[in-house]
Each structure stands twice: as structure tokens, then as C-alpha cells.
Write an enzyme that holds these catalytic residues in place. Structure first.
Site, short mmCIF file in Angstrom:
data_model
loop_
_atom_site.label_atom_id
_atom_site.label_comp_id
_atom_site.label_asym_id
_atom_site.label_seq_id
_atom_site.Cartn_x
_atom_site.Cartn_y
_atom_site.Cartn_z
N HIS A 14 -7.94 -5.25 -0.27
CA HIS A 14 -6.73 -4.49 0.04
C HIS A 14 -5.93 -5.24 1.10
O HIS A 14 -5.91 -4.88 2.28
CB HIS A 14 -7.09 -3.09 0.51
CG HIS A 14 -5.93 -2.12 0.45
ND1 HIS A 14 -5.38 -1.68 -0.73
CD2 HIS A 14 -5.23 -1.51 1.43
CE1 HIS A 14 -4.40 -0.85 -0.48
NE2 HIS A 14 -4.28 -0.73 0.83
N SER B 85 0.84 -1.20 0.00
CA SER B 85 0.00 0.00 0.00
C SER B 85 0.88 1.26 0.00
O SER B 85 1.72 1.42 -0.89
CB SER B 85 -0.96 -0.05 1.19
OG SER B 85 -1.97 0.92 1.08
N ASP C 123 -9.94 -4.76 -4.74
CA ASP C 123 -9.47 -3.70 -3.86
C ASP C 123 -10.49 -2.57 -3.81
O ASP C 123 -11.18 -2.29 -4.79
CB ASP C 123 -8.11 -3.18 -4.34
CG ASP C 123 -7.34 -2.48 -3.23
OD1 ASP C 123 -7.89 -2.28 -2.14
OD2 ASP C 123 -6.17 -2.12 -3.47
#
Length: 237
Positions: free
Chosen positions: A210, A122, A178
Site C-alpha cells: 500500500h 488511497s 496491497d
């Protein structure tokens, strides 16, 4: 850039001679220890190698604008979570300085940059791209898991300026489920970096949100070993 501070970190040491290093950066709100535990939960063991030390730094707590200024362990600030937003370059530059100190510690330990990989999950993946492409292009590779860069990121120009020169190879992994349009943003990031002159491989994982998964970790481990094989001689020999 600001004077570098010593970041907290945890590490998984190599079981044999130390000839390579991986710096693995956590996502927003996490810590190095948290990321290491998550990886261990997925693999049922640490991401460990005979010759590679895996380092998990922790971002210092800073006010984070998307959380209305609340303190969070984030690598940099964001004006908002959007590909169209300008980058918060002041905080990015500060963190590049602090993370460069981690890179230099490995160099002093005898590991040359071409025997290092920098990556993250991320926000950690975006931070890794800034660090590797702009300040340490000699590293063997960079990986970005569930990550994206802003549309006008300075990383694209940095890669373009080095076209035909030394650039790390990029591994991207992203779940198709996601949140928001992060998978699309990740694909666009890879396409723009490829167009700028970077070697990019992109792997999609159906129904993955995610987060990370075992198949992704297996790809990452194999890629790390390909880029940092154990039979490479120590620097200078």
C-alpha cells in the site's frame, strides 16, 4: 453541503505560464506536505511541470470511526473499512464542498476545468472520484492510486447518469501485494466504473504494497502530460 472552509495546502508552482492544474489528495492520516515530500522522495525531485501547478491540500482533522473516534487528517469518515459498508455521505458531501473551493480558486486564476486533473492516493483517490465524477465531470481526468470505492457508492450512479456525456478519464494504479484485498477492490471499482460508462485504465505493480513507486509515478506523469499538454492555448484564445 456545509459552508466551505479554506483548506491548508502546499503547491509546486509551474515554471512558466500557468495553463493547467493538478489537485493531488493524500491518504488517510497524512497531509498535503507529507504527500508532496513522499512524491519528492520517490522522484528525487518534485512532481513539477512548466505549465501545470500541482496542489496538495490537507484534510482537516476529524474524528475517524475506524480509529475509535480519534482525530485524524481524513477526507471523510468511514463506518468501517469494507467495500460492503455504506458510505458516510455527510462527511463526503462536506469535503466535496471544501475541495470545490480549491477547484474554483483555479478557475478564478484562469484555468478552466477541462485543464484540470483531480486525483489521490488511497482515501484521496476515493475522494477524488467523488469530487470529479459527481461535481466536476468537466475535468480532464481523475487518478486513483491504491484506491477503491464502496460496493454501492453513489459515484457509480453519478457516472451511469452521465453516460454518453462529459466524463473524465480514470487512471488507476495498484500494487498486487496491497494489504487485505485492496487490489481486488480496486480492480472491481474500475470494472464497475467502466461498466457505468467511464474510460478506465488500470495498472498493476507486482509485489508493491500500500504505497507508491517510481514506475507508478512515471506513468502518472506521462498521463498528466497527455491529458494536459503544454501546447494547449489559454482559455478563450
Amino acid at each position: 453541503m456545509a459552508v466551505a472552509q479554506k483548506l491548508q495546502r502546499c503547491a509546486v508552482s509551474q515554471t512558466g505560464r500557468h495553463t493547467a492544474s493538478v489537485i493531488f489528495l493524500h491518504g488517510s492520516g497524512d497531509t498535503g506536505q507529507g504527500l508532496r515530500s513522499w512524491v519528492r522522495d520517490i522522484l528525487k525531485q518534485d512532481l513539477a511541470f512548466t505549465h501545470i501547478r500541482v496542489i496538495y491540500p490537507t484534510a482537516p482533522a476529524r474524528p475517524y470511526t475506524p480509529m475509535r473516534g480519534a482525530l485524524s487528517h481524513v477526507w471523510f469518515d468511514r463506518y468501517k473499512i469494507s467495500r460492503d459498508s455504506p458510505e458516510h455521505l455527510e462527511s463526503i458531501e462536506d469535503m466535496c464542498s471544501q475541495l470545490s473551493a480549491v477547484v474554483q480558486e483555479e478557475v478564478r486564476a484562469g484555468v478552466p476545468k477541462h485543464r484540470m486533473i483531480i486525483g489521490g492516493f488511497s482515501m484521496g483517490g476515493a475522494m477524488a472520484l467523488h469530487l470529479a465524477c459527481r461535481y466536476h465531470p468537466e475535468v480532464a481526468g481523475v487518478f486513483a492510486l491504491s484506491s477503491f470505492l464502496n460496493k454501492d457508492s453513489v459515484v457509480y450512479q453519478a457516472v451511469q447518469d452521465r453516460k454518453g456525456q462529459c466524463l473524465p478519464e480514470l487512471l488507476q494504479c495498484h500494487g498486487t501485494a496491497d494489504e487485505l484485498v485492496f487490489h481486488q477492490w480496486g480492480e472491481e471499482t474500475g470494472a464497475l466504473l467502466r461498466e457505468a460508462g467511464m474510460a478506465v485504465s488500470f495498472h498493476s505493480f507486482p509485489d508493491l504494497y500500500h504505497q507508491m513507486c517510481r514506475a507508478e509515478m512515471d506513468i502518472l506523469r506521462s498521463w498528466i502530460l497527455k491529458k494536459l499538454p503544454p501546447d494547449s492555448p489559454p482559455h478563450g484564445q
